[in-house]
Write a protein that holds these residues in place. Structure first.
Motif, PDB file in Angstrom:
ATOM      1  N   ILE A 181       0.874  -1.163   0.000  1.00  0.00           N
ATOM      2  CA  ILE A 181       0.000   0.000   0.000  1.00  0.00           C
ATOM      3  C   ILE A 181       0.916   1.220   0.000  1.00  0.00           C
ATOM      4  O   ILE A 181       1.857   1.291   0.796  1.00  0.00           O
ATOM      5  CB  ILE A 181      -0.913  -0.001   1.232  1.00  0.00           C
ATOM      6  N   ILE A 182       0.676   2.183  -0.874  1.00  0.00           N
ATOM      7  CA  ILE A 182       1.616   3.280  -1.077  1.00  0.00           C
ATOM      8  C   ILE A 182       1.003   4.594  -0.620  1.00  0.00           C
ATOM      9  O   ILE A 182       0.066   5.109  -1.226  1.00  0.00           O
ATOM     10  CB  ILE A 182       2.010   3.374  -2.569  1.00  0.00           C
ATOM     11  N   TYR A 183       1.545   5.134   0.469  1.00  0.00           N
ATOM     12  CA  TYR A 183       1.119   6.435   0.983  1.00  0.00           C
ATOM     13  C   TYR A 183       2.140   7.459   0.500  1.00  0.00           C
ATOM     14  O   TYR A 183       3.264   7.498   0.979  1.00  0.00           O
ATOM     15  CB  TYR A 183       1.053   6.384   2.504  1.00  0.00           C
ATOM     16  N   SER A 184       1.716   8.288  -0.439  1.00  0.00           N
ATOM     17  CA  SER A 184       2.657   9.182  -1.111  1.00  0.00           C
ATOM     18  C   SER A 184       2.125  10.605  -1.166  1.00  0.00           C
ATOM     19  O   SER A 184       0.939  10.833  -1.403  1.00  0.00           O
ATOM     20  CB  SER A 184       2.908   8.672  -2.540  1.00  0.00           C
ATOM     21  N   LEU A 185       3.037  11.561  -0.971  1.00  0.00           N
ATOM     22  CA  LEU A 185       2.717  12.971  -1.107  1.00  0.00           C
ATOM     23  C   LEU A 185       3.252  13.486  -2.437  1.00  0.00           C
ATOM     24  O   LEU A 185       4.257  12.996  -2.949  1.00  0.00           O
ATOM     25  CB  LEU A 185       3.321  13.763   0.051  1.00  0.00           C
TER      26      LEU A 185
ATOM     27  N   ASP B 256       1.773  18.893  -0.410  1.00  0.00           N
ATOM     28  CA  ASP B 256       0.510  19.140   0.275  1.00  0.00           C
ATOM     29  C   ASP B 256      -0.666  18.417  -0.372  1.00  0.00           C
ATOM     30  O   ASP B 256      -1.822  18.697  -0.076  1.00  0.00           O
ATOM     31  CB  ASP B 256       0.218  20.643   0.313  1.00  0.00           C
ATOM     32  N   ARG B 257      -0.360  17.493  -1.262  1.00  0.00           N
ATOM     33  CA  ARG B 257      -1.401  16.665  -1.877  1.00  0.00           C
ATOM     34  C   ARG B 257      -1.036  15.199  -1.701  1.00  0.00           C
ATOM     35  O   ARG B 257       0.138  14.830  -1.742  1.00  0.00           O
ATOM     36  CB  ARG B 257      -1.558  16.993  -3.366  1.00  0.00           C
ATOM     37  N   VAL B 258      -2.052  14.394  -1.504  1.00  0.00           N
ATOM     38  CA  VAL B 258      -1.838  12.965  -1.320  1.00  0.00           C
ATOM     39  C   VAL B 258      -2.303  12.237  -2.581  1.00  0.00           C
ATOM     40  O   VAL B 258      -3.302  12.624  -3.203  1.00  0.00           O
ATOM     41  CB  VAL B 258      -2.582  12.457  -0.062  1.00  0.00           C
ATOM     42  N   VAL B 259      -1.559  11.215  -2.976  1.00  0.00           N
ATOM     43  CA  VAL B 259      -1.880  10.471  -4.191  1.00  0.00           C
ATOM     44  C   VAL B 259      -2.903   9.386  -3.844  1.00  0.00           C
ATOM     45  O   VAL B 259      -2.641   8.487  -3.039  1.00  0.00           O
ATOM     46  CB  VAL B 259      -0.622   9.821  -4.803  1.00  0.00           C
ATOM     47  N   LEU B 260      -4.067   9.479  -4.476  1.00  0.00           N
ATOM     48  CA  LEU B 260      -5.135   8.504  -4.287  1.00  0.00           C
ATOM     49  C   LEU B 260      -5.553   7.941  -5.636  1.00  0.00           C
ATOM     50  O   LEU B 260      -5.300   8.537  -6.682  1.00  0.00           O
ATOM     51  CB  LEU B 260      -6.365   9.156  -3.630  1.00  0.00           C
TER      52      LEU B 260
ATOM     53  N   PRO C 103      -2.765   3.974  -3.965  1.00  0.00           N
ATOM     54  CA  PRO C 103      -2.236   3.036  -4.955  1.00  0.00           C
ATOM     55  C   PRO C 103      -1.694   1.799  -4.236  1.00  0.00           C
ATOM     56  O   PRO C 103      -1.114   1.906  -3.149  1.00  0.00           O
ATOM     57  CB  PRO C 103      -1.110   3.835  -5.630  1.00  0.00           C
ATOM     58  N   ALA C 104      -1.914   0.642  -4.830  1.00  0.00           N
ATOM     59  CA  ALA C 104      -1.526  -0.601  -4.164  1.00  0.00           C
ATOM     60  C   ALA C 104      -1.445  -1.713  -5.196  1.00  0.00           C
ATOM     61  O   ALA C 104      -1.917  -1.569  -6.322  1.00  0.00           O
ATOM     62  CB  ALA C 104      -2.538  -0.966  -3.070  1.00  0.00           C
ATOM     63  N   GLY C 105      -0.861  -2.827  -4.779  1.00  0.00           N
ATOM     64  CA  GLY C 105      -0.802  -3.971  -5.676  1.00  0.00           C
ATOM     65  C   GLY C 105      -0.056  -5.120  -5.044  1.00  0.00           C
ATOM     66  O   GLY C 105       0.481  -5.009  -3.932  1.00  0.00           O
ATOM     67  N   LEU C 106      -0.027  -6.228  -5.752  1.00  0.00           N
ATOM     68  CA  LEU C 106       0.636  -7.422  -5.259  1.00  0.00           C
ATOM     69  C   LEU C 106       2.139  -7.353  -5.495  1.00  0.00           C
ATOM     70  O   LEU C 106       2.598  -6.782  -6.485  1.00  0.00           O
ATOM     71  CB  LEU C 106       0.062  -8.663  -5.950  1.00  0.00           C
TER      72      LEU C 106
ATOM     73  N   GLU D  49     -10.089  -0.196 -13.753  1.00  0.00           N
ATOM     74  CA  GLU D  49     -10.783   1.064 -14.007  1.00  0.00           C
ATOM     75  C   GLU D  49     -10.368   2.030 -12.903  1.00  0.00           C
ATOM     76  O   GLU D  49     -10.944   2.028 -11.809  1.00  0.00           O
ATOM     77  CB  GLU D  49     -12.298   0.851 -14.021  1.00  0.00           C
ATOM     78  N   ILE D  50      -9.325   2.819 -13.169  1.00  0.00           N
ATOM     79  CA  ILE D  50      -8.684   3.636 -12.141  1.00  0.00           C
ATOM     80  C   ILE D  50      -8.594   5.095 -12.591  1.00  0.00           C
ATOM     81  O   ILE D  50      -8.145   5.386 -13.693  1.00  0.00           O
ATOM     82  CB  ILE D  50      -7.266   3.113 -11.829  1.00  0.00           C
ATOM     83  N   GLU D  51      -9.011   5.982 -11.706  1.00  0.00           N
ATOM     84  CA  GLU D  51      -8.809   7.420 -11.885  1.00  0.00           C
ATOM     85  C   GLU D  51      -7.822   7.879 -10.816  1.00  0.00           C
ATOM     86  O   GLU D  51      -7.970   7.543  -9.634  1.00  0.00           O
ATOM     87  CB  GLU D  51     -10.134   8.164 -11.718  1.00  0.00           C
ATOM     88  N   VAL D  52      -6.799   8.610 -11.200  1.00  0.00           N
ATOM     89  CA  VAL D  52      -5.793   9.104 -10.262  1.00  0.00           C
ATOM     90  C   VAL D  52      -6.232  10.463  -9.726  1.00  0.00           C
ATOM     91  O   VAL D  52      -6.642  11.339 -10.479  1.00  0.00           O
ATOM     92  CB  VAL D  52      -4.408   9.205 -10.927  1.00  0.00           C
ATOM     93  N   VAL D  53      -6.136  10.621  -8.400  1.00  0.00           N
ATOM     94  CA  VAL D  53      -6.572  11.851  -7.746  1.00  0.00           C
ATOM     95  C   VAL D  53      -5.428  12.379  -6.884  1.00  0.00           C
ATOM     96  O   VAL D  53      -4.894  11.653  -6.038  1.00  0.00           O
ATOM     97  CB  VAL D  53      -7.809  11.599  -6.860  1.00  0.00           C
ATOM     98  N   LEU D  54      -5.037  13.644  -7.100  1.00  0.00           N
ATOM     99  CA  LEU D  54      -4.075  14.318  -6.237  1.00  0.00           C
ATOM    100  C   LEU D  54      -4.875  15.244  -5.333  1.00  0.00           C
ATOM    101  O   LEU D  54      -5.288  16.334  -5.741  1.00  0.00           O
ATOM    102  CB  LEU D  54      -3.050  15.102  -7.065  1.00  0.00           C
ATOM    103  N   ALA D  55      -5.130  14.785  -4.117  1.00  0.00           N
ATOM    104  CA  ALA D  55      -6.108  15.449  -3.249  1.00  0.00           C
ATOM    105  C   ALA D  55      -5.440  16.357  -2.226  1.00  0.00           C
ATOM    106  O   ALA D  55      -4.548  15.928  -1.492  1.00  0.00           O
ATOM    107  CB  ALA D  55      -6.952  14.393  -2.540  1.00  0.00           C
TER     108      ALA D  55
END
Length: 204
Positions: free
Chosen positions: A58-62, A68-72, A88-91, A159-165
């Motif tokens: 599991i990737i917790y990234s700024l 000041d944005r987190v990658v979701l 973002p995550a994966g095997l 089916e993935i949308e990238v969000v910089l929140a």
């Protein structure tokens, strides 16, 4: 402690399998239990190996100059028939070190370049996800992402949308959207902490 008497593999799928356990509880009650696992065979189950190796990351990234944005990712999940916000995550692939897996998965899902942080192992060791139904465990990798979002490396089945929140968007997401619990707890800290990664500087 309960006693497991035998295990039967019920499916033979690539990424996830179902196993049936016959057991006896500590109260001497017969137990019929089902476990979903990333293991491809009975001998690879954590029940058998006794090892907690990470099945995934599991990737917790700024992101951004001010970080000041987190990658979701906003991803369609068949289990709920709808979209959910996640990190973002994966095997982790066979013989792949999980930090390397995090770099690969971040690129595949978002197109971003990911640089992991070096942290105390206690913060990134594998933790179990939903242990009532699966022996799956995931390592969390923290770091910074840069570059432009791209879907070029996403799989056709995704089916993935990238969000910089930013923080305002994170508030809205937590209030209005479906969110994976591993992601939600970290987002709550992201809202409150001036430096979201300050806790990683602690030594445990």
């Amino acid at each position: 402690m309960g006693q497991i008497h035998n295990i039967e593999k019920l499916t033979d799928c690539k990424f996830l399998n179902l196993y049936h356990l016959n057991a006896t509880s500590v109260h001497n009650t017969p137990v019929s239990y089902f476990v979903a696992s990333r293991a491809k065979s009975i001998n690879e189950l954590k029940i058998k190996t006794g090892k907690n190796t990470p099945d995934g990351v599991i990737i917790y990234s700024l992101h951004g100059e001010k970080r000041d944005r987190v990658v979701l990712v906003r991803q369609y999940r068949y289990a709920i028939g709808g979209y959910i916000y996640e990190f973002p995550a994966g095997l982790v692939e066979p013989n792949e070190e999980f930090h390397e897996g995090a770099v690969r998965e971040m690129y595949e899902e978002t197109g971003l370049k990911f640089t992991p942080l070096k942290v105390d192992p206690a913060f990134e060791k594998p933790y179990f996800t939903t242990v009532g139904m699966t022996d799956e465990s995931c390592a969390t990798v923290y770091g910074y992402a840069e570059g432009e979002i791209s879907k070029d490396a996403q799989e056709d089945t995704e089916e993935i949308e990238v969000v910089l929140a930013d923080r305002e968007e994170v508030k809205r997401i937590l209030r209005e959207e479906n969110v994976a619990i591993m992601c939600a707890y970290q987002l709550m800290h992201f809202l409150q902490d001036e430096d979201p990664f300050a806790f990683l500087k602690e030594e445990l």
